[in-house]
Design an enzyme around this catalytic site. Sequence first.
Site, PDB file in Angstrom:
ATOM      1  N   ALA A  51       0.816  -1.211   0.000  1.00 12.50           N
ATOM      2  CA  ALA A  51       0.000   0.000   0.000  1.00 12.50           C
ATOM      3  C   ALA A  51       0.851   1.262   0.000  1.00 12.50           C
ATOM      4  O   ALA A  51       0.461   2.278   0.553  1.00 12.50           O
ATOM      5  CB  ALA A  51      -0.940  -0.001   1.200  1.00 12.50           C
ATOM      6  N   SER A  52       2.034   1.201  -0.601  1.00 11.56           N
ATOM      7  CA  SER A  52       2.912   2.369  -0.649  1.00 11.56           C
ATOM      8  C   SER A  52       2.581   3.249  -1.852  1.00 11.56           C
ATOM      9  O   SER A  52       2.037   2.782  -2.851  1.00 11.56           O
ATOM     10  CB  SER A  52       4.375   1.923  -0.725  1.00 11.56           C
ATOM     11  OG  SER A  52       4.734   1.172   0.410  1.00 11.56           O
ATOM     12  N   ASN A  53       2.949   4.511  -1.749  1.00 12.82           N
ATOM     13  CA  ASN A  53       2.739   5.472  -2.832  1.00 12.82           C
ATOM     14  C   ASN A  53       4.039   6.219  -3.105  1.00 12.82           C
ATOM     15  O   ASN A  53       4.813   6.485  -2.191  1.00 12.82           O
ATOM     16  CB  ASN A  53       1.683   6.516  -2.443  1.00 12.82           C
ATOM     17  CG  ASN A  53       0.409   5.908  -1.901  1.00 12.82           C
ATOM     18  OD1 ASN A  53      -0.255   5.149  -2.582  1.00 12.82           O
ATOM     19  ND2 ASN A  53       0.060   6.236  -0.665  1.00 12.82           N
ATOM     20  N   ASN A 109       2.123   0.324  -6.027  1.00 15.38           N
ATOM     21  CA  ASN A 109       2.063  -1.141  -5.992  1.00 15.38           C
ATOM     22  C   ASN A 109       1.150  -1.718  -7.070  1.00 15.38           C
ATOM     23  O   ASN A 109       0.794  -2.898  -7.028  1.00 15.38           O
ATOM     24  CB  ASN A 109       1.607  -1.654  -4.614  1.00 15.38           C
ATOM     25  CG  ASN A 109       2.352  -1.027  -3.461  1.00 15.38           C
ATOM     26  OD1 ASN A 109       1.734  -0.379  -2.630  1.00 15.38           O
ATOM     27  ND2 ASN A 109       3.661  -1.178  -3.423  1.00 15.38           N
TER      28      ASN A 109
END
Length: 764
Positions: free
Chosen positions: A223-225, A465
């Site tokens: 869930a990284s941006n 992701n």
Amino acid sequence: MTPSSGSSGSVATSELGATVRRDRWGIAHVEALSAEAVFAAQGWVAADDRIWQMEWDRRRALGRWAEVVGMAGAREDAFFRRLGLAAISRADYAALNGHTQAMCEAYTQGVNRWLLTHQDALPAEFEHHPAPPEPWEPWHCVAVYKLRHIFMGTLTRKLWRGRILAQAGPEAVMATVGDIEADAAMAPGDLPRPDLLADAVRVLDASASDMAALAAAMDSDGASNSWALSGERTASGKPLLAGDPHRGIEFPNVYHQCHLRCDEFDAIGMGFPGVPGFPHFGHNAEVAWGITHGMCDDTDVFVERFAADAGSWRLADGTTVDWRHEPLEIRGEGTVEVLCGATPRGPVVLGDPADGVALSMQWTGMFGADTTLDAQWPMLVAGSTAELIEAVRPWVLPVNNLLAADRAGSIAFKIRGRVIERSPASRWTPVPGTDEFAWDGLHPVPFEDLPQWADPERGFLVTANNRTADGGPYISLDFAGPSRHDRICELLTPMTGAAVADMSAVHGDVTSLVAPQVLGLIAEYAVECGHELSHGLLDMLADWDQRMTADSAAATVYAVVKRRLIESIVERLGIAGAELGAAGWPPAGEASRMAAGAATRMLCERNLDVVPGLDNPIGRRMAVSACVDETAAELSQRLGDDPSEWTWGRVHRMASPHPLASALAAARDLHPPIDGCAGDGDTVRQGGTAPETGERAIHGSVARYAFDLGDWDSSGWVVPHGVSGVRGGGHDLDQRQAWLACELIPMAYSSEAVTSVTIHEHEI
């Protein structure tokens, strides 16, 4: 830099030759003449801030955590002993180039000098240890880095899908993945045999306690941006690079803020305690970099069959296995022996060969030399995005979506890491332990063939992701959904004259693009509600702005209805329940999280025809209406009779467990406080949940950053707690309120800026 006489990790008694300036948040700004001195100082500072965390990671990597916490760590230790992570790390360290080894040796010198001078001033955690930390060794840098990434791949997902396939069939497995590219489809010829999967299930049932014990070690990310904005869209005319990595939130935080300046480079960023440099996020004088997890399929699981052989066990095909017994010290229990061995596919990690079947695994981090740390020095001295991308050619793990920006105005994307393409059958579940599925003879995808783009016409790059390319080499089945990526694109598209404050606004965005899909389903089918509150709740949802703010009651109603819909789907598919995860493999929380992701995709794609009982309008009306009624009853019981008081921040609370406090009751006071927070698993400001734990935030932003290439001193960053892992030390929680408010603290870089924020200065 060249390797020094400190390669054995011996304790240095001389001064390190560096100046450390601590700013008001306790962040260290290190200055030294040589690179060797600055890396030694980084080791000293890391130990000063995070020595217990370094010791925890090292002990787990070496399979020695049970020496501290007893049986609570024994099964985890056994897994890493069977994997052979210590021996793999030693071999990988020996294969690093001399420059990288010199970095690790210098870093080790700094750690050991700190240990020598602080024997009587160790953090409170060591009051619960039987012995103080042993001296650091250079190869430990490799071991702790590997530990932090081994469970970020596909091991757990393949075990989970294998169980689903064995008990619920291929349609259920396909439903967990959703809409995928055609060449990744599960063809009939690719399906493992039922008896194979039955054997795998039998091993996993027998190993349930082992898998449950690995829960604390599983540091997943999905869930990284990250995003880069070209100078055409910014106030300065130079790029902005920003993002926020998401993992399970723990205390101490996984990332460590630091600034290193010497004659050869001037770099600031976030590193892993125990590892020199800034592998994931940072900038030097000319170029900045940040990453998201590439979600690569990096692990295979093999079902191995064994036969007795003169008091030992060989493979059923007659292949002999070299077994060894390793002593495992368990505090308060004595010594036990762990049976370790490897087949031609990889080490046996789950199951007992005496039972006739066990599971082995292969992982890109142990297939060939892991040269990841060889990228560290070239990254620190890169002068452009092109040089930065070339610098990561040695990168192995994990596979990342790398974004870079330079002061000349370029922004660029590159997938970095070791990608190995195998049989399509290997992508889904455990596979037979045969030569057909072994990795022998396979080679990584050439660096040049991994996707790469630079300076797009639209003026920005975004990774979250998600699947980043329609073609090219196979990466994974398990990409995140498009909601966060698409929302960031929506926010960036109209931007002009952007500054760091605009990047903070993106960090804090809590608008859900999944909510309209779920709300549409609710509006269409929730027509037979019987609870007296249900129709009022439906009115709340109809008027809701679809923002997961902490003060929103409608957000709570939406989240609980969605959770109940997810539970309804996974129960009907047969991918939830005691026989499918709760026994301990994968850990119940991870199984619940994976099931929730699969069900959310199905809700968004309206792919419900494969769900028994939801494959017709009547069934959907009954199920959706029941979920709304159940939500009304549940929230009334939990939060009272006034729906206006059912605010999201009351139920969506961030726990940051301290691992020692979780293992030992006597250390419970080390847990940090719990706070409510905004966002959910589908928003840019991510606070992921799992049905197993209700609305509690189990994943979140472990850092936020925004690099301003027009003025480095305008950059900002923040972590959930503070730079220090020493509870009560003053800098353990001093960034918490800024993190909760989604604000950045200044990232001082120039000499003048560092001087202006310096609170304490000393020589080491």
